[in-house]
Design a protein around this motif. Structure first.
Motif: not given
Ligand code: 6V0
Length: 319
Positions: A46-70
């Motif tokens: 999950v950490k790897g997936q979030v990092l990989d996605l977060a590196h796309g933030l300059p290209f995505f519409p505004p978004l907050h993406i993070h590792v979650g918990s319950s």
């Protein structure tokens, strides 16, 4: 609206595997969500997936993406469950099903503890059974817990019909109903192409000598689609990721879209106490309304067969 009233459109994705991550990627691009929390018990993944996605933030519409918990369930607008265990060597399908039902129950309990007001969408397979499991565990109003059902199968059906008939898929309205699985069926009576009922369209088009055989072939292909993709590359994730974006968009934008999500039936179409797919109006609260159209007799029989298959599985699970 002042800042204190603003509520982020937050989507929590449980399961950061192939389906969860692909869905997150497609959702991030859609701009429909303000926040995405990804949860998986495999912390490295999950950490790897979030990092990989977060590196796309300059290209995505505004978004907050993070590792979650319950804790993220509390203020989520939508929770999408894509978590699932894989079959172990020697494990029967029923044992795997029971294990996955156990995973669903645990997730549902954590959602309940957080007093979440979200709509829950189950994707994990067998989706109709696991949707029922989560709904029973949460004890919520039926429409608030739905399964992705045959939204994907209906997309495959529309694609194949569009290809065969040479009509843009966006001008093909067609539904696969019942179980997301072998007993699903095409609702030909609800199928429209280019503004015409399918029978009328075929009468005008005259492309097929034996339209009945062609229809059967198309439905068989829909049913075999997942098996083909799994044979080719191991699993399916792109189209289901997009199907999930479609369902979540209908909810977050209160679109009242007609989608064949899996929903709990309480006598509609003569079916009760199972979750399966029929055309539903999907909006902010989940399934807002079940559309009870006029199915033909053979379609009603197919729906009833699907319901029996699912009821038998639910009964076998409880033994
Ligand atoms: P995957 O890539 O194995 O991902 C599943 C993820 O779930 C893994 O990363 C696990 O670590 C995680 N997981 C397992 N248990 C838990 C738990 N308790 N809490 C949090 N995370 C957990 O599988 P994939 O993503 O390919 O598929 C996921 C599910 O979707 C499976 O059940 C598939 O059968 C199902 N699909 C459903 C479709 C549909 O149309 N309904 C379509 C495709 C796949």
């Amino acid at each position: 609206m002042n800042q204190n009233q603003w509520k982020a459109r937050k989507v929590v994705i449980v399961g950061a595997g192939a389906v969860g991550a692909t869905f997150a990627y497609a959702l991030a691009q859609s701009g429909v969500a303000d926040e995405i929390a990804l949860i998986d018990f495999n912390q490295d993944l999950v950490k790897g997936q979030v990092l990989d996605l977060a590196h796309g933030l300059p290209f995505f519409p505004p978004l907050h993406i993070h590792v979650g918990s319950s804790a993220d369930y509390r203020d989520a607008s939508v929770i999408v469950i894509t978590a699932g265990a894989k079959q172990q060597p020697g494990e029967t399908r029923l044992d795997l099903l029971k294990r996955n039902a156990g995973i669903m129950k645990n997730i549902a309990r954590e959602i309940a503890v957080q007093e979440s007001e979200a709509v829950v969408i189950v994707t994990s397979n067998p989706v109709d059974i696991l949707t029922y499991t989560v709904l029973q565990e949460l004890g919520w109003k039926a429409g608030r817990v739905i399964g992705s059902g045959t939204v994907l199968d209906s997309a495959r059906f529309r694609y194949l019909l569009g290809q065969h008939c040479g009509v843009d898929v966006h001008n093909v309205h067609a539904y696969i109903l019942g179980e997301h699985g072998d007993s699903e069926f095409a609702a030909w009576s609800m199928t429209h192409l280019a503004g015409n009922e399918i029978d009328r369209y075929c009468a005008i088009c005259r492309k097929c000598n034996n339209w009945q055989a062609v229809r059967e072939e198309i439905v068989n292909e829909v049913k075999k689609s997942a098996y083909h993709i799994i044979d080719y590359k191991g699993s399916t994730y792109f189209a289901i990721g997009l199907a999930l974006v479609r369902i979540v968009t209908a909810i977050l934008r209160n679109q009242r879209s007609v989608l064949t999500v899996s929903t709990f039936l309480e006598g509609q179409y003569g079916v009760r106490d199972v979750c399966l797919s029929i055309p539903c109006i999907v909006a902010q609260s989940g399934v807002e309304k079940i559309v009870e159209g006029n199915l033909r007799e053979e379609e009603m029989q197919a729906l009833s067969r699907s319901a029996s298959v699912l009821r038998n599985t639910l009964d076998a699970m409880s033994k």
